[in-house]
Design a protein around this motif. Structure first.
Motif, mmCIF file in Angstrom:
data_model
loop_
_atom_site.group_PDB
_atom_site.id
_atom_site.type_symbol
_atom_site.label_atom_id
_atom_site.label_comp_id
_atom_site.label_asym_id
_atom_site.label_seq_id
_atom_site.Cartn_x
_atom_site.Cartn_y
_atom_site.Cartn_z
ATOM 1 N N LEU A 229 16.091 -45.049 -21.919
ATOM 2 C CA LEU A 229 15.028 -44.590 -22.811
ATOM 3 C C LEU A 229 15.543 -44.138 -24.163
ATOM 4 C CD1 LEU A 229 12.902 -42.442 -20.298
ATOM 5 C CD2 LEU A 229 12.677 -44.875 -20.832
ATOM 6 N N VAL A 230 16.867 -44.032 -24.322
ATOM 7 C CA VAL A 230 17.446 -43.433 -25.521
ATOM 8 C C VAL A 230 18.439 -44.408 -26.160
ATOM 9 C CG1 VAL A 230 18.801 -41.518 -26.431
ATOM 10 C CG2 VAL A 230 17.197 -41.121 -24.550
ATOM 11 N N ASP A 231 18.277 -44.654 -27.442
ATOM 12 C CA ASP A 231 19.252 -45.475 -28.169
ATOM 13 C C ASP A 231 20.567 -44.716 -28.350
ATOM 14 O OD1 ASP A 231 17.917 -47.843 -28.562
ATOM 15 O OD2 ASP A 231 16.926 -47.191 -30.393
ATOM 16 N N PRO A 232 21.678 -45.454 -28.497
ATOM 17 C CA PRO A 232 21.760 -46.906 -28.636
ATOM 18 C C PRO A 232 21.651 -47.700 -27.333
ATOM 19 C CG PRO A 232 23.933 -45.972 -28.858
ATOM 20 C CD PRO A 232 22.990 -44.801 -28.776
ATOM 21 N N ALA A 233 21.829 -47.065 -26.176
ATOM 22 C CA ALA A 233 21.850 -47.812 -24.918
ATOM 23 C C ALA A 233 20.540 -48.531 -24.656
ATOM 24 C CB ALA A 233 22.173 -46.870 -23.758
ATOM 25 N N ALA A 234 19.413 -47.908 -25.008
ATOM 26 C CA ALA A 234 18.119 -48.528 -24.751
ATOM 27 C C ALA A 234 18.004 -49.885 -25.430
ATOM 28 C CB ALA A 234 16.997 -47.608 -25.222
ATOM 29 N N GLY B 23 28.213 -49.697 -12.081
ATOM 30 C CA GLY B 23 27.035 -48.943 -11.690
ATOM 31 C C GLY B 23 26.712 -47.813 -12.648
ATOM 32 N N ILE B 24 25.782 -46.948 -12.237
ATOM 33 C CA ILE B 24 25.325 -45.873 -13.119
ATOM 34 C C ILE B 24 26.381 -44.799 -13.333
ATOM 35 C CG2 ILE B 24 22.895 -46.236 -12.588
ATOM 36 C CD1 ILE B 24 23.007 -43.878 -10.675
ATOM 37 N N GLY B 25 27.419 -44.789 -12.518
ATOM 38 C CA GLY B 25 28.481 -43.807 -12.701
ATOM 39 C C GLY B 25 29.558 -44.250 -13.669
ATOM 40 N N GLY B 26 29.436 -45.449 -14.233
ATOM 41 C CA GLY B 26 30.459 -45.961 -15.153
ATOM 42 C C GLY B 26 30.518 -45.163 -16.444
ATOM 43 N N ARG B 27 31.707 -45.049 -16.998
ATOM 44 C CA ARG B 27 31.899 -44.347 -18.267
ATOM 45 C C ARG B 27 32.735 -45.230 -19.194
ATOM 46 N NH1 ARG B 27 28.420 -41.971 -16.429
ATOM 47 N NH2 ARG B 27 28.137 -39.724 -16.057
ATOM 48 N N GLY B 28 32.373 -45.235 -20.468
ATOM 49 C CA GLY B 28 33.106 -46.043 -21.433
ATOM 50 C C GLY B 28 32.646 -47.481 -21.399
ATOM 51 N N GLY B 29 33.196 -48.282 -22.334
ATOM 52 C CA GLY B 29 32.812 -49.678 -22.426
ATOM 53 C C GLY B 29 33.443 -50.532 -21.345
ATOM 54 N N LEU B 30 33.097 -51.818 -21.370
ATOM 55 C CA LEU B 30 33.657 -52.767 -20.417
ATOM 56 C C LEU B 30 35.145 -52.944 -20.640
ATOM 57 C CD1 LEU B 30 30.893 -55.524 -20.551
ATOM 58 C CD2 LEU B 30 31.234 -53.798 -18.768
ATOM 59 N N ARG B 31 35.842 -53.312 -19.571
ATOM 60 C CA ARG B 31 37.290 -53.480 -19.630
ATOM 61 C C ARG B 31 37.696 -54.808 -18.992
ATOM 62 N NH1 ARG B 31 35.994 -48.399 -17.852
ATOM 63 N NH2 ARG B 31 36.615 -46.623 -19.150
ATOM 64 N N GLY B 32 38.881 -55.261 -19.358
ATOM 65 C CA GLY B 32 39.509 -56.400 -18.697
ATOM 66 C C GLY B 32 38.663 -57.654 -18.739
ATOM 67 N N ALA B 33 38.600 -58.346 -17.595
ATOM 68 C CA ALA B 33 37.919 -59.638 -17.513
ATOM 69 C C ALA B 33 36.421 -59.513 -17.736
ATOM 70 C CB ALA B 33 38.189 -60.270 -16.148
ATOM 71 N N SER C 187 25.825 -52.895 -17.880
ATOM 72 C CA SER C 187 27.193 -52.402 -17.719
ATOM 73 C C SER C 187 27.808 -52.099 -19.080
ATOM 74 C CB SER C 187 28.043 -53.457 -16.997
ATOM 75 O OG SER C 187 27.586 -53.654 -15.684
ATOM 76 N N GLY C 188 28.475 -50.944 -19.157
ATOM 77 C CA GLY C 188 29.116 -50.525 -20.393
ATOM 78 C C GLY C 188 28.359 -49.466 -21.153
ATOM 79 N N VAL C 189 27.109 -49.167 -20.759
ATOM 80 C CA VAL C 189 26.371 -48.093 -21.409
ATOM 81 C C VAL C 189 26.412 -46.855 -20.518
ATOM 82 C CG1 VAL C 189 24.858 -49.836 -22.423
ATOM 83 C CG2 VAL C 189 24.055 -48.535 -20.459
ATOM 84 N N ASP C 190 26.239 -45.690 -21.124
ATOM 85 C CA ASP C 190 26.286 -44.439 -20.372
ATOM 86 C C ASP C 190 24.892 -44.085 -19.878
ATOM 87 O OD1 ASP C 190 26.242 -41.449 -19.920
ATOM 88 O OD2 ASP C 190 28.373 -41.731 -20.361
ATOM 89 N N ALA C 191 24.739 -43.959 -18.569
ATOM 90 C CA ALA C 191 23.427 -43.721 -17.965
ATOM 91 C C ALA C 191 22.827 -42.386 -18.388
ATOM 92 C CB ALA C 191 23.542 -43.768 -16.446
ATOM 93 N N ASP C 192 23.651 -41.359 -18.540
ATOM 94 C CA ASP C 192 23.137 -40.016 -18.814
ATOM 95 C C ASP C 192 22.908 -39.736 -20.289
ATOM 96 O OD1 ASP C 192 22.946 -39.204 -16.202
ATOM 97 O OD2 ASP C 192 24.850 -38.128 -16.172
ATOM 98 N N THR C 193 23.732 -40.316 -21.169
ATOM 99 C CA THR C 193 23.681 -39.943 -22.583
ATOM 100 C C THR C 193 23.098 -41.007 -23.485
ATOM 101 O OG1 THR C 193 25.883 -40.816 -23.130
ATOM 102 C CG2 THR C 193 25.772 -38.580 -22.212
ATOM 103 N N GLY C 194 23.085 -42.261 -23.036
ATOM 104 C CA GLY C 194 22.666 -43.350 -23.908
ATOM 105 C C GLY C 194 23.748 -43.815 -24.852
ATOM 106 N N GLU C 195 24.965 -43.312 -24.685
ATOM 107 C CA GLU C 195 26.074 -43.709 -25.560
ATOM 108 C C GLU C 195 26.583 -45.098 -25.176
ATOM 109 O OE1 GLU C 195 30.400 -41.961 -27.122
ATOM 110 O OE2 GLU C 195 29.375 -41.027 -25.422
ATOM 111 N N VAL C 196 26.992 -45.861 -26.170
ATOM 112 C CA VAL C 196 27.659 -47.147 -25.960
ATOM 113 C C VAL C 196 29.007 -47.052 -26.657
ATOM 114 C CG1 VAL C 196 27.530 -49.646 -26.231
ATOM 115 C CG2 VAL C 196 25.437 -48.320 -25.905
ATOM 116 N N ALA C 197 30.043 -46.796 -25.866
ATOM 117 C CA ALA C 197 31.348 -46.448 -26.428
ATOM 118 C C ALA C 197 32.245 -47.650 -26.663
ATOM 119 C CB ALA C 197 32.055 -45.452 -25.516
#
Length: 492
Positions: free
Chosen positions: A187-192, A125-135, A157-167
């Motif tokens: 609205l902000v790259d790289p997540a956009a 969900g929108i509260g996720g932080r960091g990239g995808l993990r595991g399966a 999934s895997g993008v940061d809702a607040d910052t647009g970061e893809v870690a």
């Protein structure tokens, strides 16, 4: 205007709304909107193969309820459960009741994804932080290589809702269905760049949402900002822009900045610098001089720095313009000299009563903040705010998503127009002249930067054409009046 709100504000608005609604009603609203978009992407649900990637959060619940609706329309729906013991129980029951199936076997899930017509990303969900993990990682990779349409729930999934970061690893969606309001990362790259086409589903959050964190202007918003001459207007009332740009090595930067100004609404342009001969040869309507900016005559704003070089005369021109009582735009070599005045250049900027607009790209912003360019590119929203506050100036951060931030907080504007073909020499010089002309017309630095970025992006699209093709910066400047007409025409 599209508005985006932080996760904190969205959560608070959801809680306030859920307190007034029957239990589960908010999730049903979201699921109904999600299912409708999915059916539209499929061109009808009957006979299609749909795979839901379901995590433990509310996004997984939205996906399950939407899957149940698609199953009732005749789709074959299977949910791949990444956290079987934590999946939303009522959503699971609804899916199974509608004839949907579930599996907790990641390998089986990957095979289902490869044969799917549509994959719904409800992993995080929108509260996720960091990239995808595991399966989740192999499932996301399978979706990317499957040929299926990928629809993300609220955001990929895997993008940061607040910052647009893809870690790290993230789902790359064809369509994102977001609820209640946009999230800044959409609205902000790289997540956009991972979101695809974004559909906003109204679930009733509006009355409970505060002011936005990020805004994206649209045609009507820009049209309302653009200056329109009246019957009593003359070239001076329309705004006179001073341009201090170019050098013996880079005379073209001066020509392109003047082109951006003349095609961008300035009533007149005064040029001060060593490229006066080149400027007057290309634009005979320009008022040229070779001295300091303060010797050029009265202006309503200055644009300083494009192609100015690194010698002392360029620094003198910057200091001279900043000593004036009119707004000043600083770009390119001017930013290097501004840095030389001492970070955060308080001696040059703190005492000014008129605004300053800085227009760096990521590398220039990194130098002004003494950070790595990679940091700026990864977290553009964070760094444009930092730069505006550090220098006490409005900042237009150029890039794949151009951002405009004023000092002291408030929403950041993310520009929605543009094309990769704008990455061409001289494009930024045209933008400087355009934004400077809007400053000279009386717009605030925040509005001038926002409207200029929007028009510049539209002009780039026009220059590239429907199928996309390279163009030169001089052609870009020539498309500005047509972009202006597009904006005003659509608004009317």
């Amino acid at each position: 205007m599209r508005s985006a709100h932080t996760v904190h504000d969205v959560r608070a608005a959801e809680a306030a709304l859920m307190a007034r609604l029957p239990e589960g009603a908010l999730m049903q609203r979201a699921a109904a909107g999600l299912a409708a978009v999915c059916a539209g992407v499929l061109g009808g649900a009957y006979g299609t193969r749909v795979v839901l990637l379901v995590g433990s959060g509310a996004n997984g619940g939205d996906a399950l309820y939407a899957g149940a609706r698609l199953a009732r329309r005749g789709a074959s729906v299977t949910a791949v459960l990444l956290s079987p013991g934590k999946a939303y129980p009522d959503g699971l029951a609804a899916l199974r009741s509608a004839g949907g199936r579930t599996t907790a076997d990641p390998a089986a899930g990957e095979e289902l994804v490869r044969r799917a017509d549509l994959v719904v990303d409800g992993i995080v969900g929108i509260g996720g932080r960091g990239g995808l993990r595991g399966a989740a990682v192999p499932l996301a990779r399978a979706a990317a290589g499957s040929g299926a349409a990928v629809v993300a729930v609220d955001l990929p999934s895997g993008v940061d809702a607040d910052t647009g970061e893809v870690a790290g690893e993230a789902v790359r969606a064809d369509v994102t269905v977001t609820f209640g309001t946009h999230k800044p990362g959409l609205l902000v790259d790289p997540a956009a760049g991972f979101a695809g086409t974004v559909h906003l589903v109204d679930i009733g959050l509006g009355p409970d949402l505060p002011g936005p964190a990020v805004q994206a202007l649209q045609h009507a918003d820009v049209a309302a900002l653009l200056p329109v001459p009246g019957a009593r207007s003359d070239k001076y009332r329309r705004g006179v822009l001073g341009v201090a740009a170019g050098s013996a090595r880079y005379p073209g930067a001066a020509v392109l900045a003047v082109a951006g100004a003349l095609h961008g609404g300035a009533g007149a342009v005064r040029y001060a610098g060593s490229a006066a001969r080149e400027v007057i040869a290309r634009f005979p309507e320009t008022l040229v001089s070779t001295g300091r900016p303060s010797q050029a005559g009265r202006v309503q704003a200055w644009a300083v720095g494009p192609g100015a070089g690194e010698d002392a005369s360029a620094r003198v021109a910057l200091e001279d313009a900043l000593a004036s009582d009119v707004p000043v735009l600083v770009d390119a070599d001017g930013l290097r000299h501004l840095k030389g005045l001492g970070r955060p250049a308080r001696g040059a900027l703190a005492g000014r009563t008129a605004e300053v607009l800085l227009t760096p790209h990521a590398g220039e912003a990194a130098a002004l903040l003494d950070v790595a360019r990679e940091d700026v590119e990864a977290r553009r929203l964070e760094h444009v705010r930092r730069l505006a506050d550090a220098y006490g100036a409005t900042v237009l951060l150029k890039g794949s998503t151009t951002l405009v931030a004023a000092p002291g907080g408030g929403p950041v504007r993310a520009n929605p127009t543009g094309t990769g073909w704008l990455a061409t020499a001289g494009s930024g010089d045209v933008l400087s002249g355009l934004a400077g002309s809007l400053l000279a017309s009386g717009l605030s630095a925040f509005d001038a930067g926002s409207a200029a970025a929007y028009l510049h992006g539209l002009a780039g699209r026009r220059a590239a054409g429907r199928d996309g093709a390279p163009f030169g910066a001089h052609e870009l400047a020539g498309e500005l009046p047509a972009a202006w007409r597009d904006v005003r025409g659509a608004a009317h």
